[in-house]
Every structure is written in structure tokens, then in C-alpha cells.
Design a protein around this motif. Structure first.
Motif, PDB file in Angstrom:
ATOM      1  N   THR A 176       0.831  -1.209   0.000  1.00  0.00           N
ATOM      2  CA  THR A 176       0.000   0.000   0.000  1.00  0.00           C
ATOM      3  C   THR A 176       0.861   1.252   0.000  1.00  0.00           C
ATOM      4  N   LEU A 177       1.882   1.284   0.839  1.00  0.00           N
ATOM      5  CA  LEU A 177       2.751   2.454   0.894  1.00  0.00           C
ATOM      6  C   LEU A 177       3.394   2.731  -0.457  1.00  0.00           C
ATOM      7  N   ASP A 178       3.836   1.682  -1.122  1.00  0.00           N
ATOM      8  CA  ASP A 178       4.440   1.856  -2.442  1.00  0.00           C
ATOM      9  C   ASP A 178       3.409   2.375  -3.442  1.00  0.00           C
ATOM     10  N   MET A 179       2.185   1.864  -3.366  1.00  0.00           N
ATOM     11  CA  MET A 179       1.113   2.300  -4.256  1.00  0.00           C
ATOM     12  C   MET A 179       0.783   3.785  -4.041  1.00  0.00           C
ATOM     13  N   VAL A 180       0.694   4.187  -2.771  1.00  0.00           N
ATOM     14  CA  VAL A 180       0.382   5.581  -2.455  1.00  0.00           C
ATOM     15  C   VAL A 180       1.518   6.493  -2.884  1.00  0.00           C
ATOM     16  N   PHE A 181       2.746   6.052  -2.650  1.00  0.00           N
ATOM     17  CA  PHE A 181       3.905   6.869  -3.033  1.00  0.00           C
ATOM     18  C   PHE A 181       3.942   7.100  -4.540  1.00  0.00           C
ATOM     19  N   LEU A 223       1.191  12.820  11.206  1.00  0.00           N
ATOM     20  CA  LEU A 223       2.375  13.492  11.738  1.00  0.00           C
ATOM     21  C   LEU A 223       2.485  14.900  11.173  1.00  0.00           C
ATOM     22  N   VAL A 224       2.726  15.850  12.045  1.00  0.00           N
ATOM     23  CA  VAL A 224       3.068  17.205  11.611  1.00  0.00           C
ATOM     24  C   VAL A 224       4.581  17.213  11.469  1.00  0.00           C
ATOM     25  N   GLY A 225       5.035  17.085  10.233  1.00  0.00           N
ATOM     26  CA  GLY A 225       6.455  16.935   9.979  1.00  0.00           C
ATOM     27  C   GLY A 225       7.256  18.190  10.255  1.00  0.00           C
ATOM     28  N   ASP A 226       8.522  18.001  10.572  1.00  0.00           N
ATOM     29  CA  ASP A 226       9.421  19.139  10.742  1.00  0.00           C
ATOM     30  C   ASP A 226       9.559  19.924   9.439  1.00  0.00           C
ATOM     31  N   ASP A 227       9.215  19.265   8.310  1.00  0.00           N
ATOM     32  CA  ASP A 227       9.294  19.934   7.015  1.00  0.00           C
ATOM     33  C   ASP A 227       8.029  20.727   6.698  1.00  0.00           C
ATOM     34  N   GLY A 228       7.069  20.775   7.632  1.00  0.00           N
ATOM     35  CA  GLY A 228       5.847  21.544   7.437  1.00  0.00           C
ATOM     36  C   GLY A 228       4.712  20.776   6.796  1.00  0.00           C
ATOM     37  N   ARG A 229       4.968  19.533   6.378  1.00  0.00           N
ATOM     38  CA  ARG A 229       3.918  18.749   5.724  1.00  0.00           C
ATOM     39  C   ARG A 229       3.194  17.849   6.715  1.00  0.00           C
ATOM     40  N   LEU A 230       1.989  17.441   6.338  1.00  0.00           N
ATOM     41  CA  LEU A 230       1.244  16.453   7.110  1.00  0.00           C
ATOM     42  C   LEU A 230       1.506  15.083   6.509  1.00  0.00           C
ATOM     43  N   TRP A 231       1.998  14.162   7.321  1.00  0.00           N
ATOM     44  CA  TRP A 231       2.331  12.820   6.870  1.00  0.00           C
ATOM     45  C   TRP A 231       1.305  11.828   7.395  1.00  0.00           C
ATOM     46  N   LEU A 232       0.933  10.865   6.577  1.00  0.00           N
ATOM     47  CA  LEU A 232       0.055   9.784   7.015  1.00  0.00           C
ATOM     48  C   LEU A 232       0.902   8.534   7.242  1.00  0.00           C
ATOM     49  N   ILE A 233       0.799   7.974   8.431  1.00  0.00           N
ATOM     50  CA  ILE A 233       1.583   6.790   8.782  1.00  0.00           C
ATOM     51  C   ILE A 233       0.651   5.663   9.219  1.00  0.00           C
ATOM     52  N   ASP A 234       1.222   4.515   9.511  1.00  0.00           N
ATOM     53  CA  ASP A 234       0.520   3.326   9.998  1.00  0.00           C
ATOM     54  C   ASP A 234      -0.611   2.916   9.058  1.00  0.00           C
ATOM     55  N   TRP A 235      -0.242   2.257   7.974  1.00  0.00           N
ATOM     56  CA  TRP A 235      -1.188   1.796   6.966  1.00  0.00           C
ATOM     57  C   TRP A 235      -1.523   0.313   7.134  1.00  0.00           C
ATOM     58  N   GLY A 236      -1.337  -0.203   8.346  1.00  0.00           N
ATOM     59  CA  GLY A 236      -1.569  -1.615   8.586  1.00  0.00           C
ATOM     60  C   GLY A 236      -3.008  -2.060   8.439  1.00  0.00           C
ATOM     61  N   ALA A 237      -3.959  -1.139   8.577  1.00  0.00           N
ATOM     62  CA  ALA A 237      -5.381  -1.479   8.444  1.00  0.00           C
ATOM     63  C   ALA A 237      -5.946  -1.037   7.092  1.00  0.00           C
ATOM     64  N   SER A 238      -5.085  -0.651   6.184  1.00  0.00           N
ATOM     65  CA  SER A 238      -5.549  -0.125   4.894  1.00  0.00           C
ATOM     66  C   SER A 238      -6.022  -1.247   3.974  1.00  0.00           C
ATOM     67  N   GLY A 239      -6.720  -0.852   2.928  1.00  0.00           N
ATOM     68  CA  GLY A 239      -7.186  -1.830   1.947  1.00  0.00           C
ATOM     69  C   GLY A 239      -8.249  -1.230   1.065  1.00  0.00           C
ATOM     70  N   PHE A 240      -8.800  -2.062   0.202  1.00  0.00           N
ATOM     71  CA  PHE A 240      -9.875  -1.619  -0.689  1.00  0.00           C
ATOM     72  C   PHE A 240     -11.219  -1.944  -0.039  1.00  0.00           C
ATOM     73  N   TYR A 241     -11.960  -0.892   0.280  1.00  0.00           N
ATOM     74  CA  TYR A 241     -13.223  -1.028   0.989  1.00  0.00           C
ATOM     75  C   TYR A 241     -14.257  -0.050   0.423  1.00  0.00           C
ATOM     76  N   PRO A 242     -15.528  -0.210   0.796  1.00  0.00           N
ATOM     77  CA  PRO A 242     -16.547   0.749   0.364  1.00  0.00           C
ATOM     78  C   PRO A 242     -16.174   2.170   0.766  1.00  0.00           C
ATOM     79  N   ILE A 243     -16.593   3.127  -0.024  1.00  0.00           N
ATOM     80  CA  ILE A 243     -16.169   4.511   0.153  1.00  0.00           C
ATOM     81  C   ILE A 243     -16.556   5.070   1.519  1.00  0.00           C
TER      82      ILE A 243
END
Length: 317
Positions: A85-90, A245-265
């Protein structure tokens, strides 16, 4: 609300609230690229991020590997869904996510080696933010969710975790509650819908048998079927302040994709509101954060109420 939000979202993109391209720094090398798996395993053991920072982050399976990487231990085989999933999102979005550098290990016990992101969890920063800073967070997260839903992937016909091929995997999702969060696998959308329709029917029986709800009232509350009217979309599945995460670079990061997947919207909204009630952190009950949820994920109140009624049988089945 949707039309106005879309217009504002477009304006936000134009003025740079959410970058339209991924910065070049995201493609840079890491400090483990030159190491073999054996060399990585021989590196000195370091503490978890919680131990290192002296703050409980809920990351007992995440160890600091090097200055620039972490080692996340997972248990779903040699091709972990989180890494996929992380690779797909990246590759398909501009959402800031840790970049996967390597997957090492054999059997069920493997490690995902990924970038260490410098920053603080949103829950720690939220109380210090101004109204407009919080509103900006809402717009950014909404944009992220919309990007996830635009990803087109052959795997999207199989409910549950992302994986190579079309073999169904067990779903690890908060949508199934806390007693038995692992359900499935579901080989098709129809199987997932059938599972929930059966839970809906069982919940109706429980209400009439144990809660003394009049049969006519129970039938009226449970007459509608599971909403499978929209295609499956990529879903983070654990969107809460701990995983932003509020990154030190000023961006918002999304972490912990362990529960991710393809599901209803509508799963993203349902899980997000559910998490806010059970996660245990008072900050999740923040009124403004709660009001942002339908803006971020879409106002799927009706489906969330349906899920709440149908899920009562999950404690028995």
C-alpha cells in the motif's frame, strides 16, 4: 456542502495548500540502500520511537534502525500489505508517506524498512493550533482522501488488504470492532456485502430476543441492506490524530497503513468516527475535529448508523 468544499479544495491546491507534485527530496537515497539484509540485521539494537522520545506513541513494533530509517515488524507474510500500500500511495499520489526501502525476513515474520519521519503526532500539536491552522489540516486531509479514492488498481475488485494478484486476504479493520477485528477473507464485493447483511439480520434477532425490542421496530431499523452502491476504494482505515504526523518539514504525513485496503467509500468515515470514540485519547473528542470528519471523508452518516446497528452482533459471532 460538497460543492462548496470542492471549490475551496481546488483553490487550496492552486495556492499551494496541498502541493500538486511530490518534492524531489522524497526520491532521495536512504542510509540503508547500500546495506545487505544481513548487514541490516547486524546493526546495533535501538529502542522503539516511544522509548527514544519518552512519549507513548503506540509503536511497540517499530524500532529505530538507523538515523534515517525504522524497522516495522509485521506478521502477514513475505509480501506485507502495508508495504504494498505504501508503495502504491507513493507512486500514485502526492500524499507524504514513509517510503519503503526494503522488506526483509522470511515466513510470516518480516520487517518493513522505511524512512523515519521527523515530526510530532497531530494529537500533540492540535491544542496549540489556531482555528485556521486546524482548518488547513482538514483541507489537507480531505485532499489526501480524495487522492486515495482516485487510485485505479486491478486489486480494487477484491475487498481487503492490498496484495499482488487477486488472492483474497484476511481483513484487519476497525470496521469489524475490537473483539475480532480480523474477518474474511472475502473473495468478492458480494461476499463482503453478504457478511454484513447476515450480521444485520443477526443484530435484529438479538434486539428482539435479548433486548425486548418489538419485532416491528427492529425490522424497520434493519430493513435496508449493506450499501455496496459505490466501487471499492483505497482506504487508510485508521485515520486518527495518532497516525497523522506534523512533519518538521511543514507537511502532514500519514503513517501506519496496517489497516488499509480496498473497501466501500463510506468505511473511512465510519472507522474515523468510531476511532474517535474508542481510541482513549481525550483530544479525539475535540468538537472541531469531530466536525471536520464528514468534511474530510464525506458525510456518510446514514451508512455509519447502519453499521452501528448491524455491528452489535459482532460481539456474538
Amino acid at each position: 456542502m460538497g460543492f462548496v468544499a470542492d471549490v475551496l479544495d481546488g483553490i487550496g491546491t492552486i495556492v499551494g495548500v496541498v502541493p500538486s507534485t511530490r518534492p524531489p527530496s522524497d526520491y532521495g537515497p536512504s542510509d540503508v540502500d547500500h546495506l545487505t539484509e544481513e548487514e541490516m540485521r547486524s546493526l546495533p539494537k535501538r529502542p522503539t520511537l516511544s522509548e527514544e522520545l519518552g512519549v507513548e506513541l503506540g509503536d511497540n513494533n517499530i524500532l529505530r534502525l538507523t538515523d534515517g530509517t525504522v524497522d516495522k515488524i509485521v506478521f502477514d507474510g513475505p509480501e506485507p500489505s502495508e508495504a504494498t500500500t505504501l508503495d502504491m500511495v507513493f507512486r500514485n499520489t502526492t500524499i507524504p508517506v514513509p517510503r519503503v526501502r526494503r522488506v526483509i525476513g522470511t515466513g510470516e515474520d518480516v520487517s518493513i524498512i522505511m524512512d523515519y519521519i521527523k515530526g510530532r503526532q497531530l494529537g500533540h500539536v492540535w491544542p496549540t493550533m489556531s482555528f485556521f491552522e486546524k482548518l488547513r489540516v482538514g483541507f489537507i486531509l480531505r485532499r489526501y482522501i480524495r487522492q486515495l479514492r482516485t487510485i485505479r488498481h486491478s486489486r480494487a475488485v477484491v475487498p481487503g488488504p492490498a496484495a499482488p494478484g487477486f488472492e483474497a486476504r484476511v481483513c484487519q479493520s476497525h470496521i469489524f470492532g475490537t473483539r475480532q477485528p480480523q474477518r474474511g477473507p472475502f473473495a468478492s464485493y458480494a461476499e463482503l456485502a453478504a457478511f454484513w447483511n447476515e450480521r444485520n439480520r443477526s443484530s435484529m434477532e438479538i434486539e428482539t430476543t435479548y433486548w425486548n425490542v418489538p419485532p416491528e421496530e427492529a425490522q424497520a431499523c434493519h430493513k435496508e441492506p449493506f450499501d455496496d452502491s459505490h466501487p471499492l476504494v483505497l482506504t487508510h482505515g485508521d485515520l486518527n490524530m495518532r497516525n497523522v504526523l506534523v512533519g518538521d518539514d511543514g507537511r502532514l504525513w500519514l503513517i501506519d497503513w496496517g489497516a488499509s485496503g480496498f473497501y466501500p467509500i463510506w468505511f473511512e468515515f465510519t472507522i474515523m468516527t468510531y476511532q474517535a470514540k474508542v481510541i482513549g485519547a481525550p483530544i479525539e473528542d475535540d468538537v472541531f475535529w469531530m466536525r471536520l470528519m464528514p468534511f474530510i471523508c464525506g458525510p456518510y452518516y446514514h451508512q455509519a448508523r447502519w453499521h452501528s446497528r448491524a455491528s452489535s452482533s459482532l460481539n456474538f459471532l
